[in-house]
Write a protein that holds these residues in place. Structure first.
Motif, PDB file in Angstrom:
ATOM      1  N   ARG A   6     -26.963 145.322  20.765  1.00 17.42           N
ATOM      2  CA  ARG A   6     -26.696 145.072  22.186  1.00 17.42           C
ATOM      3  C   ARG A   6     -26.447 143.590  22.467  1.00 17.42           C
ATOM      4  O   ARG A   6     -25.531 143.237  23.191  1.00 17.42           O
ATOM      5  N   LEU A   7     -27.265 142.707  21.901  1.00 21.94           N
ATOM      6  CA  LEU A   7     -27.113 141.278  22.148  1.00 21.94           C
ATOM      7  C   LEU A   7     -25.761 140.772  21.666  1.00 21.94           C
ATOM      8  O   LEU A   7     -25.036 140.116  22.414  1.00 21.94           O
ATOM      9  N   SER A   8     -25.406 141.073  20.436  1.00 24.17           N
ATOM     10  CA  SER A   8     -24.133 140.564  19.915  1.00 24.17           C
ATOM     11  C   SER A   8     -22.960 141.149  20.684  1.00 24.17           C
ATOM     12  O   SER A   8     -21.986 140.446  20.952  1.00 24.17           O
ATOM     13  N   MET A  10     -22.979 142.076  23.885  1.00 25.01           N
ATOM     14  CA  MET A  10     -22.922 141.454  25.208  1.00 25.01           C
ATOM     15  C   MET A  10     -22.448 140.008  25.117  1.00 25.01           C
ATOM     16  O   MET A  10     -21.732 139.535  26.000  1.00 25.01           O
ATOM     17  N   LEU A  11     -22.793 139.296  24.057  1.00 23.89           N
ATOM     18  CA  LEU A  11     -22.246 137.957  23.846  1.00 23.89           C
ATOM     19  C   LEU A  11     -20.732 138.033  23.705  1.00 23.89           C
ATOM     20  O   LEU A  11     -19.995 137.230  24.281  1.00 23.89           O
ATOM     21  N   HIS A  12     -20.278 138.993  22.942  1.00 23.35           N
ATOM     22  CA  HIS A  12     -18.850 139.238  22.746  1.00 23.35           C
ATOM     23  C   HIS A  12     -18.180 139.485  24.097  1.00 23.35           C
ATOM     24  O   HIS A  12     -17.164 138.867  24.425  1.00 23.35           O
ATOM     25  N   VAL A  13     -18.773 140.356  24.914  1.00 21.74           N
ATOM     26  CA  VAL A  13     -18.218 140.673  26.230  1.00 21.74           C
ATOM     27  C   VAL A  13     -18.195 139.435  27.126  1.00 21.74           C
ATOM     28  O   VAL A  13     -17.186 139.147  27.773  1.00 21.74           O
ATOM     29  N   LEU A  14     -19.296 138.699  27.179  1.00 24.47           N
ATOM     30  CA  LEU A  14     -19.356 137.508  28.026  1.00 24.47           C
ATOM     31  C   LEU A  14     -18.292 136.486  27.642  1.00 24.47           C
ATOM     32  O   LEU A  14     -17.657 135.874  28.515  1.00 24.47           O
ATOM     33  N   LEU A  15     -18.078 136.297  26.350  1.00 30.66           N
ATOM     34  CA  LEU A  15     -17.052 135.346  25.915  1.00 30.66           C
ATOM     35  C   LEU A  15     -15.651 135.816  26.282  1.00 30.66           C
ATOM     36  O   LEU A  15     -14.821 135.023  26.728  1.00 30.66           O
ATOM     37  N   HIS A  16     -15.393 137.116  26.147  1.00 27.37           N
ATOM     38  CA  HIS A  16     -14.089 137.648  26.570  1.00 27.37           C
ATOM     39  C   HIS A  16     -13.927 137.494  28.078  1.00 27.37           C
ATOM     40  O   HIS A  16     -12.855 137.118  28.560  1.00 27.37           O
ATOM     41  N   VAL A  81     -30.532 141.908  28.711  1.00 25.06           N
ATOM     42  CA  VAL A  81     -30.062 143.222  28.265  1.00 25.06           C
ATOM     43  C   VAL A  81     -31.192 144.078  27.710  1.00 25.06           C
ATOM     44  O   VAL A  81     -30.975 145.225  27.318  1.00 25.06           O
ATOM     45  N   GLY A  82     -32.401 143.521  27.678  1.00 20.24           N
ATOM     46  CA  GLY A  82     -33.562 144.309  27.270  1.00 20.24           C
ATOM     47  C   GLY A  82     -33.638 144.608  25.801  1.00 20.24           C
ATOM     48  O   GLY A  82     -34.191 145.624  25.401  1.00 20.24           O
ATOM     49  N   PHE A  87     -34.750 139.731  16.141  1.00 20.62           N
ATOM     50  CA  PHE A  87     -34.229 139.408  14.828  1.00 20.62           C
ATOM     51  C   PHE A  87     -33.327 140.483  14.237  1.00 20.62           C
ATOM     52  O   PHE A  87     -32.853 140.348  13.135  1.00 20.62           O
ATOM     53  N   ALA A  88     -33.075 141.537  14.975  1.00 21.33           N
ATOM     54  CA  ALA A  88     -32.166 142.586  14.512  1.00 21.33           C
ATOM     55  C   ALA A  88     -30.800 142.385  15.144  1.00 21.33           C
ATOM     56  O   ALA A  88     -30.274 143.241  15.815  1.00 21.33           O
ATOM     57  N   ILE A  89     -30.230 141.203  14.944  1.00 22.26           N
ATOM     58  CA  ILE A  89     -28.962 140.841  15.559  1.00 22.26           C
ATOM     59  C   ILE A  89     -27.854 141.061  14.536  1.00 22.26           C
ATOM     60  O   ILE A  89     -27.966 140.696  13.387  1.00 22.26           O
ATOM     61  N   GLY A  90     -26.752 141.636  14.977  1.00 21.52           N
ATOM     62  CA  GLY A  90     -25.622 141.813  14.086  1.00 21.52           C
ATOM     63  C   GLY A  90     -24.595 142.718  14.705  1.00 21.52           C
ATOM     64  O   GLY A  90     -24.831 143.356  15.712  1.00 21.52           O
TER      65      GLY A  90
END
Length: 109
Positions: A6-8, A10-16, A81-82, A87-90
């Motif tokens: 979810r984090l990666s 949403m980061l992708h979405v925010l940058l777009h 984003v809850g 540490f489970a980012i990817g």
């Protein structure tokens, strides 16, 4: 969306969104992520509540950046984003043709 991606995503979405003029619909974001617009709306709601994005209704509406992203940290987005496991980012599904995704993945690595 799985919690660990979810984090990666949403980061992708925010940058777009930051690079896009105007609002982006949930449908457009869902197509970009390969998910359902309802999932996008649920996830974006946390970002809206935190003040990072806003939702615009009507013709030409959708999601738009509402904050200076230079002041928003990874932890801020994670909390919004809850995501339960920091540490489970990817990336669950890599898209090697997306420059934004490549930059996000490199920064997270």
């Amino acid at each position: 969306m799985r919690n660990d991606s979810r984090l990666s995503r949403m980061l992708h979405v925010l940058l777009h969104m930051a690079r896009h003029e105007g609002a982006m619909t949930s449908e457009t974001i869902a197509a970009m992520l390969g998910t359902n617009p309802v999932v996008v709306r649920r996830t974006m709601a946390g970002l809206r509540e935190a003040g990072y994005v806003r939702s615009e209704k009507g013709h030409g509406g959708g999601w738009a950046i509402a904050a200076d992203l230079e002041t928003v940290s990874l932890l801020d987005v994670h909390r919004a984003v809850g995501g339960p496991r920091i540490f489970a980012i990817g990336s669950e599904h890599s898209n090697p043709d997306c420059a934004v995704e490549a930059a996000v993945n490199e920064a997270l690595a």
